[in-house]
Design a protein around this motif. Structure first.
Motif, short mmCIF file in Angstrom:
data_model
loop_
_atom_site.label_atom_id
_atom_site.label_comp_id
_atom_site.label_asym_id
_atom_site.label_seq_id
_atom_site.Cartn_x
_atom_site.Cartn_y
_atom_site.Cartn_z
N ARG A 1 -1.51 10.58 11.49
CA ARG A 1 -1.00 9.67 12.51
C ARG A 1 -1.33 8.23 12.15
NH1 ARG A 1 -1.09 11.34 18.48
NH2 ARG A 1 -2.93 10.01 18.55
N LEU A 2 -0.28 7.43 12.13
CA LEU A 2 -0.40 6.00 11.85
C LEU A 2 0.07 5.26 13.09
CD1 LEU A 2 1.24 6.11 8.29
CD2 LEU A 2 -1.21 6.24 8.83
N ARG A 3 -0.86 4.59 13.77
CA ARG A 3 -0.55 3.94 15.04
C ARG A 3 -0.16 2.48 14.82
NH1 ARG A 3 -5.20 3.15 19.33
NH2 ARG A 3 -5.82 5.12 18.35
N ILE B 1 -1.28 -1.56 11.43
CA ILE B 1 -1.15 -0.10 11.41
C ILE B 1 -2.55 0.49 11.30
CG2 ILE B 1 -0.25 1.88 10.15
CD1 ILE B 1 1.45 -1.48 9.82
N TYR B 2 -2.89 1.35 12.26
CA TYR B 2 -4.19 2.01 12.28
C TYR B 2 -4.04 3.43 11.78
CZ TYR B 2 -8.53 4.09 14.04
OH TYR B 2 -9.72 4.76 14.14
N ASP B 3 -4.70 3.72 10.67
CA ASP B 3 -4.70 5.06 10.08
C ASP B 3 -5.87 5.83 10.66
OD1 ASP B 3 -5.01 7.29 8.42
OD2 ASP B 3 -4.65 6.19 6.56
N HIS C 1 3.30 2.88 19.15
CA HIS C 1 4.18 3.83 18.47
C HIS C 1 3.41 4.54 17.34
CE1 HIS C 1 8.02 5.33 16.77
NE2 HIS C 1 7.45 5.08 15.59
N PHE C 2 3.61 5.86 17.21
CA PHE C 2 2.97 6.62 16.15
C PHE C 2 3.99 6.98 15.08
CE2 PHE C 2 -0.31 7.39 19.36
CZ PHE C 2 -1.46 7.29 18.59
N VAL C 3 3.62 6.75 13.84
CA VAL C 3 4.37 7.24 12.69
C VAL C 3 3.66 8.48 12.20
CG1 VAL C 3 5.11 6.74 10.34
CG2 VAL C 3 5.13 4.92 12.06
N ASP C 4 4.41 9.56 12.02
CA ASP C 4 3.84 10.84 11.60
C ASP C 4 4.10 11.05 10.12
OD1 ASP C 4 3.03 13.44 11.21
OD2 ASP C 4 4.35 14.33 12.71
N TYR D 1 0.83 -1.20 0.00
CA TYR D 1 0.00 0.00 0.00
C TYR D 1 0.87 1.25 0.00
CZ TYR D 1 -3.67 -3.29 0.92
OH TYR D 1 -4.53 -4.36 0.80
N LEU D 2 0.38 2.25 -0.74
CA LEU D 2 1.02 3.57 -0.79
C LEU D 2 0.04 4.57 -0.18
CD1 LEU D 2 3.18 5.61 -1.83
CD2 LEU D 2 1.89 5.67 -3.98
N LEU D 3 0.48 5.26 0.85
CA LEU D 3 -0.31 6.33 1.47
C LEU D 3 0.29 7.66 1.06
CD1 LEU D 3 -0.95 3.80 3.27
CD2 LEU D 3 -1.22 5.42 5.17
#
Length: 309
Positions: free
Chosen positions: A145-147, A161-163, A137-140, A22-24
């Motif tokens: 925010r991607l949890r 990963i929760y978007d 952990h959060f990816v910014d 997947y590409l976000l």
């Protein structure tokens, strides 16, 4: 198909619509979630170009886990993304910095020739570019925010990963397999994956429940694509996990355990696909699910071995 800046990429592994990355895209920056194999890299870069972005605008490659159909191309892809960091479960980080153990383990099963053909030689990711993502952990991604959620059961090094913006989960293999060939008027069909060697039914039940508690609008599976009706699908996953455990326990101690597991899993999936309104015959079922039946049987066997006698 694109929704909330989410692009589904067919990595080309095995067959069409079998293995997704997947590409976000958000604020002209991007993150990849999973990446397929070395042979998939050109597809991911083509998807990036089609979205109007350059490799320098990718901030993250996030791996759900380090099984090679999800992460085998990570080193090759990272070598082409000059500004990206790789995000991975803490248990998987060392395998990205030094993939020799991953390669050796898979080669022992499949052989060197098959490994080269299917995956290509694994390339290490520089340790300084790896970010370990513990639970929560959060990816910014430019404010999106991607949890990262610890979701064992399929593998101990698995995370989903929760978007938050899109209210969807990228589930790797935790939320099972749903091949489009089995779609009917009832919607998608789904089944758990117990690929060796870390299947844990209690942990998998808990991980599915944790994802469902987020009340996501959809799940994005590696195998394959976006599925909705998440409560209905979760119920089916719980039902099939329990049924597969019963099959495994019944085969425990059998001299022909593996053959029995393969036979009983085939019977189970035939019954459930028929109930789902799929009209394929046994030959078609084995065509689409034969590899998964074999791997699930192996995984259940390994799990039985952990129980001892």
């Amino acid at each position: 198909m694109t929704s909330n800046g989410i692009h589904t990429i067919d990595t080309g592994f095995v067959r069409p619509q079998f293995d997704a990355a997947y590409l976000l895209v958000h604020q002209r920056h991007a993150a990849f979630i999973d990446c397929g194999t070395n042979h998939s890299v050109h597809r991911l870069l083509a998807a990036l170009a089609a979205a109007g972005l350059d490799a320098s605008e990718v901030d993250w490659l996030i791996l759900t886990h380090v099984h090679l159909d999800h992460a085998g191309g990570a080193g090759e892809l990272m070598a082409r993304l000059p500004n990206a960091s790789l995000v991975v479960h803490p248990r998987g980080a060392r395998h990205m910095a030094d993939p020799s153990q991953l390669w050796a383990g898979a080669t022992a099963v499949y052989g060197e020739e098959v490994m080269q053909q299917a995956y290509g030689r694994l390339r290490p990711v520089p340790a300084e570019r790896i970010v370990e993502a513990p639970d929560g952990h959060f990816v910014d991604l430019q404010g999106r925010r991607l949890r990262c959620l610890d979701t064992p059961g399929h593998a101990k090094h698995h995370m989903a990963i929760y978007d938050e913006q899109a209210n969807v989960c990228f589930t790797g293999d935790t939320f099972g397999l749903s091949y489009r060939e089995f779609d009917t008027r009832q919607g998608p069909f789904i089944l758990p994956t117990t690929t060796p060697v870390q299947f844990d039914p209690q942990a998998l039940h808990a991980s599915i429940g944790r994802l469902l508690a987020l009340k996501p609008d959809a799940m994005y599976l590696t195998h394959f694509g976006r599925v909705e009706q998440v409560e209905q699908l979760a119920h089916k996953l719980h039902e099939l996990i329990d049924a597969m455990v019963v099959i495994a326990l019944d085969a425990r101690g059998s001299s022909d355990r593996h053959a029995r597991l393969v036979h009983e899993l085939t019977q189970l999936y035939a019954a459930h696909t028929a109930e789902h309104g799929w009209h394929g015959d046994r030959e078609a079922l084995v065509h689409w699910l034969g590899t998964d039946i074999e791997l699930n049987a192996q995984g259940l066997g390994v799990w039985l071995d952990t129980l001892g006698t």
